[in-house]
Write an enzyme that holds these catalytic residues in place. Structure first.
Site, PDB file in Angstrom:
ATOM      1  N   THR A 114      -6.340   2.424  -6.770  1.00 29.57           N
ATOM      2  CA  THR A 114      -7.574   2.312  -5.995  1.00 29.57           C
ATOM      3  C   THR A 114      -8.607   3.270  -6.565  1.00 29.57           C
ATOM      4  O   THR A 114      -8.406   4.483  -6.563  1.00 29.57           O
ATOM      5  CB  THR A 114      -7.302   2.637  -4.519  1.00 29.57           C
ATOM      6  OG1 THR A 114      -6.260   1.770  -4.064  1.00 29.57           O
ATOM      7  CG2 THR A 114      -8.539   2.431  -3.665  1.00 29.57           C
ATOM      8  N   TYR A 135      -2.862   5.465  -4.637  1.00 31.57           N
ATOM      9  CA  TYR A 135      -3.983   6.411  -4.614  1.00 31.57           C
ATOM     10  C   TYR A 135      -3.551   7.599  -5.467  1.00 31.57           C
ATOM     11  O   TYR A 135      -2.627   8.334  -5.080  1.00 31.57           O
ATOM     12  CB  TYR A 135      -4.267   6.887  -3.187  1.00 31.57           C
ATOM     13  CG  TYR A 135      -4.986   5.901  -2.297  1.00 31.57           C
ATOM     14  CD1 TYR A 135      -6.373   5.881  -2.236  1.00 31.57           C
ATOM     15  CD2 TYR A 135      -4.279   4.999  -1.505  1.00 31.57           C
ATOM     16  CE1 TYR A 135      -7.048   4.994  -1.411  1.00 31.57           C
ATOM     17  CE2 TYR A 135      -4.942   4.099  -0.668  1.00 31.57           C
ATOM     18  CZ  TYR A 135      -6.323   4.102  -0.631  1.00 31.57           C
ATOM     19  OH  TYR A 135      -6.984   3.228   0.193  1.00 31.57           O
ATOM     20  N   HIS A 170     -13.369  -2.926  -1.447  1.00 26.77           N
ATOM     21  CA  HIS A 170     -12.469  -2.417  -0.412  1.00 26.77           C
ATOM     22  C   HIS A 170     -12.714  -3.139   0.918  1.00 26.77           C
ATOM     23  O   HIS A 170     -12.610  -2.555   1.996  1.00 26.77           O
ATOM     24  CB  HIS A 170     -12.640  -0.908  -0.255  1.00 26.77           C
ATOM     25  CG  HIS A 170     -11.393  -0.153   0.105  1.00 26.77           C
ATOM     26  ND1 HIS A 170     -10.732   0.669  -0.765  1.00 26.77           N
ATOM     27  CD2 HIS A 170     -10.681  -0.098   1.270  1.00 26.77           C
ATOM     28  CE1 HIS A 170      -9.682   1.214  -0.155  1.00 26.77           C
ATOM     29  NE2 HIS A 170      -9.623   0.751   1.087  1.00 26.77           N
ATOM     30  N   LYS A 193      -8.442  -1.182  -9.221  1.00 27.91           N
ATOM     31  CA  LYS A 193      -8.997  -1.933  -8.088  1.00 27.91           C
ATOM     32  C   LYS A 193     -10.243  -1.239  -7.561  1.00 27.91           C
ATOM     33  O   LYS A 193     -10.207  -0.029  -7.267  1.00 27.91           O
ATOM     34  CB  LYS A 193      -7.943  -2.013  -6.967  1.00 27.91           C
ATOM     35  CG  LYS A 193      -8.428  -2.608  -5.661  1.00 27.91           C
ATOM     36  CD  LYS A 193      -7.250  -2.849  -4.723  1.00 27.91           C
ATOM     37  CE  LYS A 193      -7.665  -3.435  -3.407  1.00 27.91           C
ATOM     38  NZ  LYS A 193      -8.260  -2.452  -2.503  1.00 27.91           N
ATOM     39  N   SER A 251       0.836  -1.206   0.000  1.00 32.60           N
ATOM     40  CA  SER A 251       0.000   0.000   0.000  1.00 32.60           C
ATOM     41  C   SER A 251       0.870   1.255   0.000  1.00 32.60           C
ATOM     42  O   SER A 251       1.914   1.304   0.652  1.00 32.60           O
ATOM     43  CB  SER A 251      -0.908   0.014   1.232  1.00 32.60           C
ATOM     44  OG  SER A 251      -1.569   1.271   1.336  1.00 32.60           O
TER      45      SER A 251
HETATM   46  C1  FMN Z   1      -6.709  -2.392   7.336  1.00 31.05           C
HETATM   47  C2  FMN Z   1      -6.983  -2.274   5.880  1.00 31.05           C
HETATM   48  C3  FMN Z   1      -6.299  -1.332   5.126  1.00 31.05           C
HETATM   49  C4  FMN Z   1      -6.519  -1.225   3.763  1.00 31.05           C
HETATM   50  N1  FMN Z   1      -5.784  -0.353   3.044  1.00 31.05           N
HETATM   51  C5  FMN Z   1      -5.959  -0.302   1.702  1.00 31.05           C
HETATM   52  C6  FMN Z   1      -5.132   0.541   0.906  1.00 31.05           C
HETATM   53  O1  FMN Z   1      -4.242   1.218   1.406  1.00 31.05           O
HETATM   54  N2  FMN Z   1      -5.369   0.583  -0.424  1.00 31.05           N
HETATM   55  C7  FMN Z   1      -6.366  -0.173  -1.014  1.00 31.05           C
HETATM   56  O2  FMN Z   1      -6.547  -0.114  -2.220  1.00 31.05           O
HETATM   57  N3  FMN Z   1      -7.121  -1.009  -0.278  1.00 31.05           N
HETATM   58  C8  FMN Z   1      -6.943  -1.106   1.044  1.00 31.05           C
HETATM   59  N4  FMN Z   1      -7.689  -1.977   1.775  1.00 31.05           N
HETATM   60  C9  FMN Z   1      -8.607  -2.881   1.078  1.00 31.05           C
HETATM   61  C10 FMN Z   1      -7.902  -4.192   0.690  1.00 31.05           C
HETATM   62  O3  FMN Z   1      -6.969  -3.979  -0.336  1.00 31.05           O
HETATM   63  C11 FMN Z   1      -8.870  -5.251   0.189  1.00 31.05           C
HETATM   64  O4  FMN Z   1      -9.669  -4.717  -0.828  1.00 31.05           O
HETATM   65  C12 FMN Z   1      -9.756  -5.851   1.253  1.00 31.05           C
HETATM   66  O5  FMN Z   1      -9.134  -5.882   2.516  1.00 31.05           O
HETATM   67  C13 FMN Z   1     -10.107  -7.254   0.798  1.00 31.05           C
HETATM   68  O6  FMN Z   1     -10.961  -7.839   1.654  1.00 31.05           O
HETATM   69  P1  FMN Z   1     -10.541  -8.921   2.791  1.00 31.05           P
HETATM   70  O7  FMN Z   1      -9.884  -8.147   3.857  1.00 31.05           O
HETATM   71  O8  FMN Z   1     -11.897  -9.432   3.139  1.00 31.05           O
HETATM   72  O9  FMN Z   1      -9.658  -9.986   2.196  1.00 31.05           O
HETATM   73  C14 FMN Z   1      -7.472  -2.081   3.138  1.00 31.05           C
HETATM   74  C15 FMN Z   1      -8.166  -3.025   3.901  1.00 31.05           C
HETATM   75  C16 FMN Z   1      -7.923  -3.146   5.245  1.00 31.05           C
HETATM   76  C17 FMN Z   1      -8.645  -4.198   6.024  1.00 31.05           C
HETATM   77  O1  173 Z   2      -8.531   1.738   5.762  1.00 32.47           O
HETATM   78  C1  173 Z   2      -8.560   1.543   4.554  1.00 32.47           C
HETATM   79  O2  173 Z   2      -9.328   0.717   4.029  1.00 32.47           O
HETATM   80  C2  173 Z   2      -7.683   2.271   3.680  1.00 32.47           C
HETATM   81  O3  173 Z   2      -7.731   2.034   2.517  1.00 32.47           O
HETATM   82  C3  173 Z   2      -6.781   3.316   4.197  1.00 32.47           C
HETATM   83  C4  173 Z   2      -6.433   4.366   3.368  1.00 32.47           C
HETATM   84  C5  173 Z   2      -5.623   5.371   3.856  1.00 32.47           C
HETATM   85  C6  173 Z   2      -5.115   5.311   5.119  1.00 32.47           C
HETATM   86  C7  173 Z   2      -5.445   4.259   5.929  1.00 32.47           C
HETATM   87  C8  173 Z   2      -6.257   3.249   5.460  1.00 32.47           C
END
Ligand code: FMN
Ligand code: 173
Length: 343
Positions: free
Chosen positions: A152, A126, A240, A216, A104
């Site tokens: 994203t 992003y 997400h 995504k 990320s």
């Molecule tokens: C704690 C957390 C942080 C995340 N941060 C991002 C991120 O920085 N960028 C992004 O595109 N998706 C982010 N996501 C979404 C994940 O890439 C993903 O789409 C999602 O967690 C998939 O579902 P799952 O957790 O059920 O496997 C985040 C998800 C979680 C749980």
């Molecule tokens: O929490 C999230 O799902 C996420 O995508 C995110 C984005 C920026 C900062 C912290 C988390």
């Protein structure tokens, strides 16, 4: 119980409750969060027998990367909340499992340090309103060795994370910063989520970089067609992890429409709710070229650092191999939609 599920249960005991809720939680009433998993639970398999499938072979090539299994680590922010070594430990675990990690942009370790581990890396981007800054981040990720960009698209605003709002959790603890958000003066910038983004911005990125670009957060078939029309190299069906639009359709329910719209022109990945090898098999049978996993990796990381990540990914692959044989297939590519029913 799959290791991924058991890991979630155990991670609750080792993590600060506020941090656990940040990692586990979703938006609104968490309907979409729940439905991602429930959609898998609704499906049953209609296996074929006596097909002589032989020993399973999970090896997969995805945009030039050779993977031990069609399971990719989704981009998730702030791994140092789960483990002191953060994304470096994740990378070591993913490498040991023969996998691919999407780092990320909101990682708590610099991309160069993560790349040093030697794991195949994609970079979760992003797009920022300041294109100069975006271009600099992309160049930095590419120089570090990232092999694709995952843009994203589902976050024009920040998700309303119900549990974070209840706790007042807003910022990283002292001593942790988003190391890849540094500008030329090494100052850390705040993330801007940008409701003005359009496909023109994807076209700009496409023209700016030679790296493959995946989008995504696609759920609607029309967006899948637009993505392909804008020259992207892959489409990721994602909501997400239920953290953006609560009430959005589960990813498994959205998958067939996107697969149909993309019609084999680029790889289609799915994330959200994949918690076992059987879940992965169902998504692959319904047309995904690979699945991504988010939270299960974080639970493995919290419980056992690199070894925990390796164990979660290794078990997912073992379960997938086992289920593949039991439905009469040798390779993921042998799976077909008729193997999945919704009784
Ligand atoms: C704690 C957390 C942080 C995340 N941060 C991002 C991120 O920085 N960028 C992004 O595109 N998706 C982010 N996501 C979404 C994940 O890439 C993903 O789409 C999602 O967690 C998939 O579902 P799952 O957790 O059920 O496997 C985040 C998800 C979680 C749980
Ligand atoms: O929490 C999230 O799902 C996420 O995508 C995110 C984005 C920026 C900062 C912290 C988390």
């Amino acid at each position: 119980m799959s290791r991924a599920r058991e890991a979630e249960r155990r991670a609750r005991d080792v993590l600060d409750p506020v941090h656990f809720d940040f990692l586990a939680g979703g938006a609104g009433a968490e309907r979409t969060l729940a439905d991602n998993e429930a959609a898998f639970a609704r499906r049953r398999l209609l296996p074929r027998v006596l097909r002589g499938a032989g020993a399973p072979d999970l090896s997969t090539t995805l945009l030039g990367a050779e993977l031990a299994a069609p399971v990719v680590v989704a981009p998730t922010a702030f791994h140092r909340l789960a483990h002191p070594d953060g994304e470096v430990a994740t990378a070591v675990g993913v490498a040991a499992a023969g996998g691919l990690m999407t780092l990320s942009m909101m990682a708590t370790v610099a991309v160069e340090h993560v790349a040093d581990v030697g794991v195949p890396l994609w970079f979760g981007l992003y797009l920022q309103p300041d294109r100069g800054f975006t271009a600099a981040v992309v160049a930095r990720a590419q120089d570090a060795g990232c092999r694709a960009l995952v843009v994203t698209a589902d976050s024009p605003v920040r998700g309303r994370h119900t549990r974070d709002l209840a706790h007042g959790f807003r910022a990283l603890p002292e001593g942790m910063v988003c190391e890849n958000m540094r500008d030329a003066d090494w100052r850390v910038r705040d993330l801007v989520v940008d409701a003005d983004l359009t496909w023109d911005d994807v076209a700009w990125l496409r023209a700016t970089t030679s790296l493959p670009v995946l989008v995504k957060g696609v759920l609607h078939p029309a967006d899948a067609r637009l993505a392909v029309g804008h020259g992207v190299d892959g489409v990721i069906v994602s909501n997400h992890g239920g953290r953006q639009l609560d009430g959005a359709v589960s990813t498994l329910d959205a998958l067939p429409g996107v697969v149909d719209a993309v019609a084999g022109r680029v790889p289609v990945l799915l994330d959200g709710g994949v918690r076992s090898g059987t879940d992965a098999l169902v998504a692959l049978a319904l047309g995904a070229d690979a699945v991504m996993v988010g939270r299960p990796v974080l639970w493995g990381l919290a419980l056992g650092g690199a070894a925990g990540v390796r164990a979660v990914l290794g078990d997912l692959a073992d379960e997938l191999a086992h289920a593949l044989t039991l439905v009469g297939a040798r390779r993921p590519g042998d799976l077909t939609p008729d193997l999945v029913v919704t009784p």
